[in-house]
Design an enzyme around this catalytic site. Sequence first.
Site, PDB file in Angstrom:
ATOM      1  N   ASP A   1     -51.606   7.828  15.765  1.00 14.81           N
ATOM      2  CA  ASP A   1     -52.673   6.635  16.049  1.00 14.81           C
ATOM      3  C   ASP A   1     -52.657   6.367  17.733  1.00 14.81           C
ATOM      4  O   ASP A   1     -53.962   6.500  18.383  1.00 14.81           O
ATOM      5  CB  ASP A   1     -52.437   5.318  15.565  1.00 14.81           C
ATOM      6  CG  ASP A   1     -52.147   5.442  14.061  1.00 14.81           C
ATOM      7  OD1 ASP A   1     -53.048   6.019  13.332  1.00 14.81           O
ATOM      8  OD2 ASP A   1     -51.063   5.430  13.788  1.00 14.81           O
TER       9      ASP A   1
ATOM     10  N   HIS B   1     -49.711   1.459  10.477  1.00 15.53           N
ATOM     11  CA  HIS B   1     -50.413   2.754  10.515  1.00 15.53           C
ATOM     12  C   HIS B   1     -51.245   2.553   9.188  1.00 15.53           C
ATOM     13  O   HIS B   1     -51.230   3.281   8.253  1.00 15.53           O
ATOM     14  CB  HIS B   1     -49.457   3.735  10.157  1.00 15.53           C
ATOM     15  CG  HIS B   1     -50.054   5.055   9.987  1.00 15.53           C
ATOM     16  ND1 HIS B   1     -50.954   5.618  10.995  1.00 15.53           N
ATOM     17  CD2 HIS B   1     -50.290   5.687   8.944  1.00 15.53           C
ATOM     18  CE1 HIS B   1     -51.394   6.874  10.614  1.00 15.53           C
ATOM     19  NE2 HIS B   1     -51.011   6.925   9.093  1.00 15.53           N
TER      20      HIS B   1
HETATM   21  P1  NAD Z   1     -48.468  17.179   0.713  1.00 14.44           P
HETATM   22  O1  NAD Z   1     -48.944  16.583  -0.435  1.00 14.44           O
HETATM   23  O2  NAD Z   1     -49.115  18.392   1.187  1.00 14.44           O
HETATM   24  O3  NAD Z   1     -47.012  17.242   1.005  1.00 14.44           O
HETATM   25  C1  NAD Z   1     -46.100  16.193   0.417  1.00 14.44           C
HETATM   26  C2  NAD Z   1     -44.871  16.926  -0.097  1.00 14.44           C
HETATM   27  O4  NAD Z   1     -44.044  15.886  -0.364  1.00 14.44           O
HETATM   28  C3  NAD Z   1     -45.362  17.875  -1.303  1.00 14.44           C
HETATM   29  O5  NAD Z   1     -44.617  19.089  -1.073  1.00 14.44           O
HETATM   30  C4  NAD Z   1     -44.406  17.138  -2.310  1.00 14.44           C
HETATM   31  O6  NAD Z   1     -43.941  18.009  -3.505  1.00 14.44           O
HETATM   32  C5  NAD Z   1     -43.249  16.420  -1.621  1.00 14.44           C
HETATM   33  N1  NAD Z   1     -42.667  15.380  -2.162  1.00 14.44           N
HETATM   34  C6  NAD Z   1     -42.964  14.519  -3.069  1.00 14.44           C
HETATM   35  N2  NAD Z   1     -42.342  13.836  -3.680  1.00 14.44           N
HETATM   36  C7  NAD Z   1     -41.082  14.124  -3.030  1.00 14.44           C
HETATM   37  C8  NAD Z   1     -39.751  13.721  -3.050  1.00 14.44           C
HETATM   38  N3  NAD Z   1     -39.368  12.719  -3.897  1.00 14.44           N
HETATM   39  N4  NAD Z   1     -38.910  14.282  -2.113  1.00 14.44           N
HETATM   40  C9  NAD Z   1     -39.099  15.227  -1.326  1.00 14.44           C
HETATM   41  N5  NAD Z   1     -40.539  15.725  -1.358  1.00 14.44           N
HETATM   42  C10 NAD Z   1     -41.415  15.265  -2.063  1.00 14.44           C
HETATM   43  O7  NAD Z   1     -48.948  15.858   1.939  1.00 14.44           O
HETATM   44  P2  NAD Z   1     -49.162  15.802   3.409  1.00 14.44           P
HETATM   45  O8  NAD Z   1     -50.352  15.978   3.764  1.00 14.44           O
HETATM   46  O9  NAD Z   1     -47.899  16.946   3.976  1.00 14.44           O
HETATM   47  O10 NAD Z   1     -48.622  14.381   3.717  1.00 14.44           O
HETATM   48  C11 NAD Z   1     -47.331  13.824   3.566  1.00 14.44           C
HETATM   49  C12 NAD Z   1     -47.331  12.509   3.790  1.00 14.44           C
HETATM   50  O11 NAD Z   1     -47.361  12.126   5.284  1.00 14.44           O
HETATM   51  C13 NAD Z   1     -48.272  11.541   2.984  1.00 14.44           C
HETATM   52  O12 NAD Z   1     -47.903  10.454   2.447  1.00 14.44           O
HETATM   53  C14 NAD Z   1     -49.569  11.373   3.845  1.00 14.44           C
HETATM   54  O13 NAD Z   1     -50.483  10.434   3.676  1.00 14.44           O
HETATM   55  C15 NAD Z   1     -48.705  10.974   5.249  1.00 14.44           C
HETATM   56  N6  NAD Z   1     -49.260  10.940   6.417  1.00 14.44           N
HETATM   57  C16 NAD Z   1     -48.965  10.251   7.304  1.00 14.44           C
HETATM   58  C17 NAD Z   1     -49.489  10.342   8.569  1.00 14.44           C
HETATM   59  C18 NAD Z   1     -48.967   9.155   9.896  1.00 14.44           C
HETATM   60  O14 NAD Z   1     -49.516   9.267  10.939  1.00 14.44           O
HETATM   61  N7  NAD Z   1     -47.910   8.288   9.516  1.00 14.44           N
HETATM   62  C19 NAD Z   1     -50.460  11.281   9.048  1.00 14.44           C
HETATM   63  C20 NAD Z   1     -50.694  12.069   8.016  1.00 14.44           C
HETATM   64  C21 NAD Z   1     -50.314  11.957   6.763  1.00 14.44           C
HETATM   65  C1  LMR Z   2     -53.385   9.755   8.953  1.00 16.29           C
HETATM   66  O1  LMR Z   2     -53.680   8.843   9.677  1.00 16.29           O
HETATM   67  O2  LMR Z   2     -54.405  10.776   9.257  1.00 16.29           O
HETATM   68  C2  LMR Z   2     -52.906   9.703   7.762  1.00 16.29           C
HETATM   69  O3  LMR Z   2     -52.046   8.415   7.616  1.00 16.29           O
HETATM   70  C3  LMR Z   2     -53.845   9.922   6.269  1.00 16.29           C
HETATM   71  C4  LMR Z   2     -54.143   8.515   5.611  1.00 16.29           C
HETATM   72  O4  LMR Z   2     -53.917   8.280   4.604  1.00 16.29           O
HETATM   73  O5  LMR Z   2     -54.996   7.752   6.414  1.00 16.29           O
END
Ligand code: NAD
Ligand code: LMR
Length: 333
Positions: free
Chosen positions: A160, A188
Amino acid sequence: MTKEAKHVLITGAAGQIGYALCPMVAGGRMLGLDQPIILHLLDIEPAKQALEGVKMELLDAAFPLLKGIITSVDADIACKDVDIAIMVGGFPRKAGMERKDVMTKNVTIYRDQASALGKHASKDVKVLVVANPANTNALILKEYAPGIAPENISCLTRLDHNRALAQVAERLGLHVVEVKNVIIWGNHSSTQYPDVNHGTAGGKPIREVVKDDAWLDGEFLTTVQQRGAAIIKARGLSSALSAASSACDHVRDWVLGTPSDGSWVSMGVVSDGSYGTPAGLVYSFPVTCADGKWKIVQGLAIDERSAEKMKATADELAEERDLAHECIAAANA
Ligand code: NAD
Ligand code: LMR
């Protein structure tokens, strides 16, 4: 002299952020070009084959810094001796979902992985939670890993922060490195408060250079707050490369320090009550880092409008905390 390898855990390593993050970490983008790495990659049984595919590609990329790769679907094995834990594993938000919707699925994962980290990680492990709801997952991790110092548990709001820098830079036709000291306060989520009141662009106050308070207090705010949703709409998937890159920025600055010019970054950390925020919540603050420790920037003047926005996002975090406790109680029943 060659440094001893650092053990870096990436959970959810077979997912889309994992796929972007693994090569960045193995390539030295997170801990520096002189720091050997051993990657610990955790995912779940249904993703086991994909996880092995990620390992094969990491081997094929022949990274000079990558000294080993451990893959596992068992958190107890993956967490053994890790120095840095990047917690990405979980279920991402899909189009139309709010962060609260993903909470039920994700907080119980963080309760369970807290205990694996507490038992097996290095005692000084630094934890970054990326998976949503990131602040509340980090809070649950803190509550269920009492052996890990609370100051070693953080969540990602650097994405962010970087988004806010980029929006101001785009508006002014400047390079992003010319913009400094924006702040992301709070969660977030769409209640976060991207604050430009202390920031500079080309060395001058942002408000003075942009000369458009209506944009800074309106479209700029909502663009940063809603950027995650906009990416989901555009890609059909949530941000991955920018999330991975920002996770590297977060850990690099935490471990290696923020710049000596005193500029700060935003990190979700356990609140000590600074700026009237409820102590104990994982809240995003402006921080500087040195010697592997973060420090909240103190003494910034907060106007009434900002104080209201900072409180609104704290209220949402308190609500999320209560909901997370309910979800865990229901899962335990
Ligand atoms: P994704 O679905 O592509 O990957 C998530 C992975 O986690 C998958 O491979 C899944 O099998 C695995 N998983 C599920 N349960 C699990 C467990 N108990 N232990 C280990 N692995 C497990 O998702 P992504 O796009 O890689 O996003 C991952 C996370 O990050 C999501 O929660 C998303 O909302 C979050 N995110 C946060 C931010 C941020 O700025 N904080 C930004 C983008 C995404
Ligand atoms: C983001 O900020 O891109 C991620 O946290 C995805 C979302 O769920 O907003």
